[in-house]
Design an enzyme around this catalytic site. Structure first.
Site, mmCIF file in Angstrom:
data_model
loop_
_atom_site.group_PDB
_atom_site.id
_atom_site.type_symbol
_atom_site.label_atom_id
_atom_site.label_comp_id
_atom_site.label_asym_id
_atom_site.label_seq_id
_atom_site.Cartn_x
_atom_site.Cartn_y
_atom_site.Cartn_z
ATOM 1 N N ARG A 35 40.754 -30.024 12.199
ATOM 2 C CA ARG A 35 40.277 -28.987 13.128
ATOM 3 C C ARG A 35 41.053 -27.680 12.964
ATOM 4 N NH1 ARG A 35 38.714 -32.596 18.418
ATOM 5 N NH2 ARG A 35 36.502 -32.641 17.932
ATOM 6 N N LYS A 201 26.172 -47.833 24.315
ATOM 7 C CA LYS A 201 25.436 -47.816 25.583
ATOM 8 C C LYS A 201 24.196 -46.932 25.563
ATOM 9 C CE LYS A 201 27.526 -47.946 29.707
ATOM 10 N NZ LYS A 201 28.362 -47.330 30.769
ATOM 11 N N GLY A 351 31.942 -39.121 16.975
ATOM 12 C CA GLY A 351 33.239 -39.550 16.441
ATOM 13 C C GLY A 351 33.178 -40.850 15.663
HETATM 14 P P1 AMP Z 1 29.101 -44.791 20.605
HETATM 15 O O1 AMP Z 1 30.454 -44.228 20.958
HETATM 16 O O2 AMP Z 1 28.175 -44.930 21.753
HETATM 17 O O3 AMP Z 1 28.483 -44.095 19.403
HETATM 18 O O4 AMP Z 1 29.382 -46.287 20.189
HETATM 19 C C1 AMP Z 1 30.101 -46.643 19.056
HETATM 20 C C2 AMP Z 1 30.556 -48.050 19.214
HETATM 21 O O5 AMP Z 1 29.415 -48.898 19.321
HETATM 22 C C3 AMP Z 1 31.357 -48.567 18.053
HETATM 23 O O6 AMP Z 1 32.680 -48.767 18.454
HETATM 24 C C4 AMP Z 1 30.671 -49.871 17.689
HETATM 25 O O7 AMP Z 1 31.579 -50.932 17.476
HETATM 26 C C5 AMP Z 1 29.829 -50.155 18.908
HETATM 27 N N1 AMP Z 1 28.716 -51.037 18.591
HETATM 28 C C6 AMP Z 1 27.837 -50.931 17.597
HETATM 29 N N2 AMP Z 1 27.001 -51.979 17.581
HETATM 30 C C7 AMP Z 1 27.353 -52.772 18.590
HETATM 31 C C8 AMP Z 1 26.889 -54.032 19.078
HETATM 32 N N3 AMP Z 1 25.859 -54.657 18.498
HETATM 33 N N4 AMP Z 1 27.520 -54.571 20.130
HETATM 34 C C9 AMP Z 1 28.558 -53.940 20.720
HETATM 35 N N5 AMP Z 1 29.051 -52.753 20.318
HETATM 36 C C10 AMP Z 1 28.455 -52.175 19.254
#
Ligand code: AMP
Length: 394
Positions: A35, A201, A351
């Site tokens: 950054r 989520k 990220g």
């Molecule tokens: P986000 O910050 O919402 O983009 O979420 C990223 C996170 O989602 C990562 O740390 C992944 O390990 C998690 N993730 C991806 N697929 C799954 C899954 N099937 N079950 C639980 N967590 C997940």
């Protein structure tokens, strides 16, 4: 159209520049200076234009006095000096006589950096609540304001929105590049446009899903999000991640846009989220009661390949599985492989997605990788960013 740095005559002017120098730092050691490097272009432009350059940034979150020693900008100023081959004078205050004297004594091409803007959050969240008096004070220190902090453009803080309401303002080069590239993908993209949304989520991405189904030809829902959709369709999802508050949303949007929304057809399921867990490949209708969906299966990977390889524009935010565990990373790794060989225009943000592309050797030079997770997501939602809205028009 918003003004950018080149629209100003900066010679002899005191130019306040808001950068995003929020780098990972531990015990005063900078772990990644990307950054800082990304903010140099605009700063060098101002130095070469004989401006007096006053740098503001936040670093970390400041909740109590102890956080001050953890998140001082002093090491950042030192690193920036090394990268610029020029003194960046650090002022260990956010306001007061020391700040004012230092600025009054500046000569053209001098660069100073004030202390972390979020130190002002200890005085009743003045920075994060966009306090009018603080904004006015900071604005009084300069003649012009440049916002080059793309990562905080979705926030309404005193050091970005506040100052810009009191001074002539413009975008820095980094903000201009990010905003132009992301806007182009959203409003003027070559079709077919494919949006790939993964991660944990659904509730974090409801706004993005809503906008994506309007603008895209296909919206791939992947990672942990499909399980809430599956549950809304009446499938057993075992112990997979489910966002119960978003079940109704998933049901409704899938009913309306089932021709656009692509859900995985097969999955890798595990007994637990661990490298040592046993896994099996199954279709989406046959997840066991005690199983967790952790990655996409081979049929789904082939389906993604056929969609990605015919796309002209691809937007990707969120991994296809729990990619941090190598046993569950195949889907995300394969997606990176397809993105490496497509000739489509690519926009990547978030990220975790950036960690994934670094891990799996993403090398497509046709891609724009956004530096701001939250800001790029809000642009994908179709929202107007407050830090951008307030910048002077041409
Ligand atoms: P986000 O910050 O919402 O983009 O979420 C990223 C996170 O989602 C990562 O740390 C992944 O390990 C998690 N993730 C991806 N697929 C799954 C899954 N099937 N079950 C639980 N967590 C997940």
């Amino acid at each position: 159209m918003k003004k950018n740095a080149t629209d100003f005559k900066v010679k002899n002017q005191k130019v306040i520049i808001r950068c995003d120098l929020n780098v990972p730092i531990k015990n005063g050691i900078i772990e990644d200076d990307t950054r800082i490097k990304k903010s140099l272009d605009t700063i060098e432009y101002l130095i070469n234009g004989n401006a007096k350059v006053i740098i503001l940034s936040h670093l970390g979150r400041i909740k109590d006095e102890n956080d001050k020693s953890l998140y001082s900008l002093k090491p950042i100023a030192k690193r920036m000096s090394e990268l610029l081959y020029k003194e960046v004078k650090f002022i260990p205050f956010t306001k007061g006589v020391e700040v004012e004297d230092a600025i009054n004594n500046m000569k053209p091409q001098d660069v100073i950096m004030l202390e972390n803007t979020r130190f002002e959050d200890l005085n009743g969240n003045l920075e994060s609540k966009n306090d009018m008096e603080l904004s006015k004070y900071w604005a009084s220190l300069g003649d012009l304001f440049i916002n080059d902090a793309f990562g905080t453009l979705h926030r309404s803080h005193a050091s970005n929105v506040g100052i810009a309401t009191f001074l002539p303002s413009a975008m820095g080069f980094l903000v201009k590049e990010e905003v132009e590239k992301i806007s182009e993908c959203l409003t003027n993209s070559k079709k077919p446009l494919v949006v790939i949304l993964g991660g944990a989520k659904v509730s974090d991405k409801i706004g993005v899903i809503k906008n994506a189904v309007e603008i895209a030809d296909k919206v791939i829902i992947t990672g942990g999000m499909p399980y809430t959709f599956f549950k809304s369709l009446g499938y057993n999802v075992g112990l997979s991640i489910v966002d119960n508050d978003s079940i109704d949303f998933c049901k409704e949007i899938y009913k309306k846009y089932r021709d656009k929304i692509v859900l995985p057809i097969d999955l890798i399921v595990a007994q637990s989220i661990s490298e040592y867990s046993q896994t099996r490949l199954t279709n989406r209708e046959n997840i066991g009661d005690k199983e967790i969906g952790v990655d996409i299966g081979t049929a789904t990977i082939n389906l993604y390949k056929s969609i990605v390889m015919t796309a002209a524009t691809i937007i990707w935010n969120g991994p296809c599985g729990v990619f941090e565990i190598s046993k569950f990373s195949n889907g995300t790794r394969k997606l990176v492989e397809f993105l490496n060989i497509t000739s489509a225009k690519i926009l990547i943000g978030g990220g975790d997605t950036i960690s994934a592309i670094n891990k799996f050797e993403f090398k497509n030079t046709n891609a724009h990788i956004s530096t701001g997770g939250g800001a790029s997501l809000e642009m994908l939602e179709g929202k107007e960013l407050p830090g951008l809205k307030v910048i002077s028009d041409k």
